[in-house]
Design an enzyme around this catalytic site. Structure first.
Site, PDB file in Angstrom:
ATOM      1  N   GLU A 180       0.825  -1.198   0.000  1.00 50.44           N
ATOM      2  CA  GLU A 180       0.000   0.000   0.000  1.00 50.44           C
ATOM      3  C   GLU A 180       0.867   1.259   0.000  1.00 50.44           C
ATOM      4  O   GLU A 180       2.092   1.192   0.146  1.00 50.44           O
ATOM      5  CB  GLU A 180      -0.905   0.014   1.234  1.00 50.44           C
ATOM      6  CG  GLU A 180      -0.147   0.049   2.542  1.00 50.44           C
ATOM      7  CD  GLU A 180      -0.910   0.773   3.644  1.00 50.44           C
ATOM      8  OE1 GLU A 180      -1.153   1.984   3.469  1.00 50.44           O
ATOM      9  OE2 GLU A 180      -1.231   0.133   4.659  1.00 50.44           O
ATOM     10  N   LYS A 212      -5.164  -1.560  14.566  1.00 47.89           N
ATOM     11  CA  LYS A 212      -4.595  -0.597  15.518  1.00 47.89           C
ATOM     12  C   LYS A 212      -5.214  -0.841  16.898  1.00 47.89           C
ATOM     13  O   LYS A 212      -6.417  -1.027  17.044  1.00 47.89           O
ATOM     14  CB  LYS A 212      -4.890   0.832  15.070  1.00 47.89           C
ATOM     15  CG  LYS A 212      -4.459   1.167  13.639  1.00 47.89           C
ATOM     16  CD  LYS A 212      -2.978   1.215  13.468  1.00 47.89           C
ATOM     17  CE  LYS A 212      -2.572   1.880  12.150  1.00 47.89           C
ATOM     18  NZ  LYS A 212      -3.244   1.408  10.954  1.00 47.89           N
TER      19      LYS A 212
END
Length: 807
Positions: free
Chosen positions: A55, A197
């Site tokens: 990415e 996260k």
């Protein structure tokens, strides 16, 4: 109608094969005005090499320039050093790019922080690309969701990244759920990350992914039992992972099954942050609570929430989160590459296993029966008698070719000769020389080399009933070696073949003269019984040289093919090489030259000039426009962009500019294995791989498999191209004779192949054999016996003593 044969006459053109019909296929989504797949990534996908998507939001919205470009370069290096091909994905000037070169990476990373550099998820891709048509060009980094879509469009299955988005805390009222999760539910790409996260709601994230049908697993990383789903900076989250994966092979097996079943959702494999960089969970919990409190107090929501919290975490940890970020990203990309590598092996192995049971183009052979006695050589007598001794070549090599008296004239100028005449003999006058005679001829040289390398050999040839022929026959029939048999037919009215070579002072050929007319006088009927008796010895290989007339040459090849033996062709010269492709009106064949899998020749060893002559003849006869030729070429899996770049990397740019590898690939439907002799530049092996060939799934062969079949053909597997540079280049002062060097190479090569070695394994040995003949006054050096042990010991060392050559 576009003619490939006309286009490829221009040397240096890439080997692009734009078939002139609507049936041409593209096996990955082609580049378009909105999507561009780099040449490297396209070639890797066509070749079924491991490709890893990367990415770019981490570069555009995570790290500042130039730290981001350094990280981008490093992560691509991680992929390459672990055997994969990186596909960095992002938007440049409104074009979705799958795979970027160094300049494009710099262009994207240097735009970090600019107002028109966007963070792009699924919803944003149409906008960023479409606005280019309105004159507004955006750059952008793709999120996990955006990267997954573009990776899937290109055909990439594995994606390595940092941390996944998830369900935010309080999402029951805010509905703040990352698009990454819904993308995983509908796009079949596997994401390898360090979990989500840790400031997100991990239990609800896993619950949401379960609802979306996303398979989730965590790498055990050496731990026993059920392990925790990781929490990005920390290895544990307090939440057990739905499944535990022991290693990359297990991960690859799950991906392979998922795609084989046609399940359209993605997979999430969590890779815990390396222990050396991990931050303990209790410490991170306190930091995260404070970061979230400050975000709430500042009213930060939506897409701005994650960047704000990440920045606060960096501040509150005193920068400790940054090294952890780098370590986990690198670890994830490395693991993703290994998974992709294992997946490529599984995919290729399974494709081979289900690819059908068609016979390989180098057929298998019956093993000799010890209780069956050798066939006596009872030859017919076409104009005159026969000179022979009993055939004893069971399991060995039959060489059908020329036997000649070789006369070598090495220029030896007189002392005090003018400098301009010091190297090359002068024309129109007598020149001092050292003249030597030896038994030679292409067929004899090939046979002698194979015999010295330890293979039983029978030489089938013709001799004149003259002094030279009788002397040669007497000499060879007095040879007590049981490994070399001469089986010859005599002609009453033709002289035995002779070859005269005139060499300069460095032993380099200046001009040669060959009288091989005796070979041309024999028809297929004349050599029928000789041929039948030879084939009855159940050889493993039949070598035919180009000195025979066209009908007789094809008669030998058809006999070998019918017997199921490996057939090899030595072109001899540019003029005689073309006999392999007779004109359509020729009586040798009823149709055009046979094409794979009905070809007559399994292997040929031309030099570059003979290769060019073969290619030119095939072009002139329109054989490169034959429907069966197109069928094989289509099945090879050559990308529409051509093979110029991979050919230049596998061979050399100079060879590609000369068109040598391109010509050899285009001849593979007629000759599935071509070894082009390039003198001091080495030997170029070009090989058509059959479906099911183990090279297609072998990591060691992967650099040389430049294209793979993707259209479901059950017979064609791909293309193998490899340049073998010589271990040493023999200097001019070391060269004694160039006669027989190429023949030595072929004889040594085939001796190794009939012992069970694959062609690529024995090429270096054959090159050393040719070097020995260069230093020898004999056409074939007697020192070849010193290389015999390398071939004979191979089966003992590896446990493979049969079948390995039959590929």
């Amino acid at each position: 109608m576009f003619s490939l044969s006309k286009a490829t006459r221009q040397r240096g053109l890439p080997l692009s094969l734009p078939r002139p019909s609507s049936t041409a296929r593209c096996y990955v989504r082609p580049s378009s005005s909105f999507l561009r797949i780099s040449d490297e990534v396209q070639e890797a996908l066509y070749s079924k090499k491991p490709v890893v998507a990367l990415e770019t939001t981490i570069y555009t919205h995570g790290f500042p320039y130039p730290d981001n470009v350094a990280l981008a370069s490093h992560l691509e290096s991680v992929v390459r050093t672990n055997g994969g091909v990186p596909a960095t994905i992002g938007i440049l000037d409104g074009i979705a790019c799958v795979g970027m070169d160094s300049e494009e990476l710099i262009q994207l990373t240097s735009s970090a922080g600019h107002e028109d550099t966007l963070k792009l998820s699924r919803r944003d891709l149409g906008f960023a690309c479409g606005m280019r048509l309105a004159g507004k060009k955006f750059n952008g980094g793709t999120t996990i969701a955006g990267t997954m879509i573009l990776a899937h469009l290109a055909g990439i299955k594995v994606f390595g990244t940092g941390g996944l988005g998830g369900v935010h805390r309080g999402a029951e009222s805010s509905m703040d759920i990352s698009a990454d999760l819904t993308e995983l539910g509908r796009t079949p790409v596997t994401v390898i990350s360090s979990g989500c996260k840790s400031f997100l709601d991990i239990p609800r994230t896993l619950e949401y992914l379960e609802t979306e049908g996303v398979g989730i697993g965590t790498f055990a990383d050496g731990r026993q039992g059920n392990v925790d789903f990781p929490a990005f900076w920390s290895r544990d989250s307090g939440v057990k992972s739905p499944t535990t994966i022991q290693n990359e092979l297990e991960a690859a097996a799950i991906i392979h099954a998922q795609h084989s079943l046609g399940i359209s959702s993605g997979l999430l494999f969590a890779n815990p942050v390396p222990e050396s960089a991990a931050i303990p969970k209790p410490e991170m919990d306190l930091v995260i609570e404070e970061a979230i409190r400050q975000a709430d107090a500042a009213g930060i929501t939506g897409k701005d929430n994650t960047p704000f919290i990440l920045n606060k975490i960096k501040e509150l940890t005193g920068g400790k989160s940054l090294p952890a970020n780098r370590a986990l990203i690198e670890s994830n990309v490395r693991r993703a590459t290994i998974v992709a590598r294992e997946l490529a092996i599984l995919d290729n192995t399974q494709a081979d296993a289900t690819g059908g049971n068609s016979k390989h183009y180098m057929p298998s052979f019956k093993t000799s029966q010890s209780q069956t006695p050798p066939v006596d050589a009872v030859m017919h007598q076409p104009p005159e008698s026969v000179t022979t001794k009993p055939l004893q070549s069971y399991g060995g090599i039959i060489v059908a070719g020329s036997l000649a008296m070789d006369i070598s004239c090495d220029y030896s100028p007189l002392a005090g000769a003018p400098s301009e005449s010091a190297v090359v003999p002068q024309s129109h006058t007598s020149n001092p020389a050292i003249v030597t005679q030896s038994i030679g001829g292409v067929g004899y040289n090939v046979a002698r080399a194979a015999e010295l390398m330890g293979s039983p050999v029978t030489l089938c040839t013709v001799l004149g009933n003259d002094f030279t022929g009788r002397a040669i026959a007497a000499k060879l029939n007095s040879d007590k070696s049981s490994n070399f048999v001469l089986s010859s037919v005599q002609s009453a009215d033709k002289n035995t073949a002779q070859y005269v070579a005139v060499n300069d002072i460095n032993k380099d050929l200046v001009v040669s003269m060959a009288d091989m007319s005796i070979m041309e006088t024999f028809t297929p009927d004349d050599i029928q019984q000789l041929q039948q008796s030879a084939i009855k010895t159940q050889p493993k290989c039949l070598v035919v040289d180009g000195n025979w007339s066209t009908p007789t040459l094809h008669s030998w090849l058809r006999a070998g093919k019918a017997a199921g033996v490996l057939t090899a062709f030595e072109p001899v010269s540019t003029a005689k090489s073309t006999r392999l492709f007779p004109p359509p009106s020729s009586k040798t064949t009823s149709t055009t030259a046979p094409i794979f899998p009905n070809h007559l020749v399994n292997l040929a060893s031309p030099n570059s000039h003979e290769l060019a002559a073969l290619h030119a003849t095939a072009t002139r006869l329109d054989l490169l426009a034959h429907p069966d030729w197109w069928r094989v070429i289509d099945a090879l899996g050559i990308p529409s962009s051509g093979l110029r770049v991979p050919l230049a990397l596998t061979t050399t740019s100079a060879l590609v500019d000369e068109g040598i590898p391109q010509q050899s690939i285009q001849l593979l439907p007629f000759i599935p294995t071509i070894l082009t002799k390039l003198g001091p530049r080495g030997v170029l092996l070009t090989k058509l791989l059959q479906a099911g060939d183990p090279r297609l799934s072998s990591p060691s062969a992967a650099p040389y498999v430049l294209a793979r079949c993707s259209n479901g053909d059950t017979e064609v597997g791909g293309v193998y191209v490899r340049l073998f540079e010589p271990d040493e280049v023999v200097g001019p002062k070391q060269v004694v004779s160039v006669n027989g060097v190429g023949d030595t190479f072929l004889g040594a090569l085939l001796a190794g192949m009939v012992k069970g070695r694959r062609v690529e394994d024995v090429v270096p040995i054959a090159q050393r054999a040719a070097g020995l003949s260069l230093r020898s006054k004999e056409s074939v050096s007697l020192e070849l016996v010193g290389l015999r042990e390398e071939i004979e010991a191979w089966g003992v060392e590896t446990g493979e003593d049969d079948g390995g050559w039959m590929d």
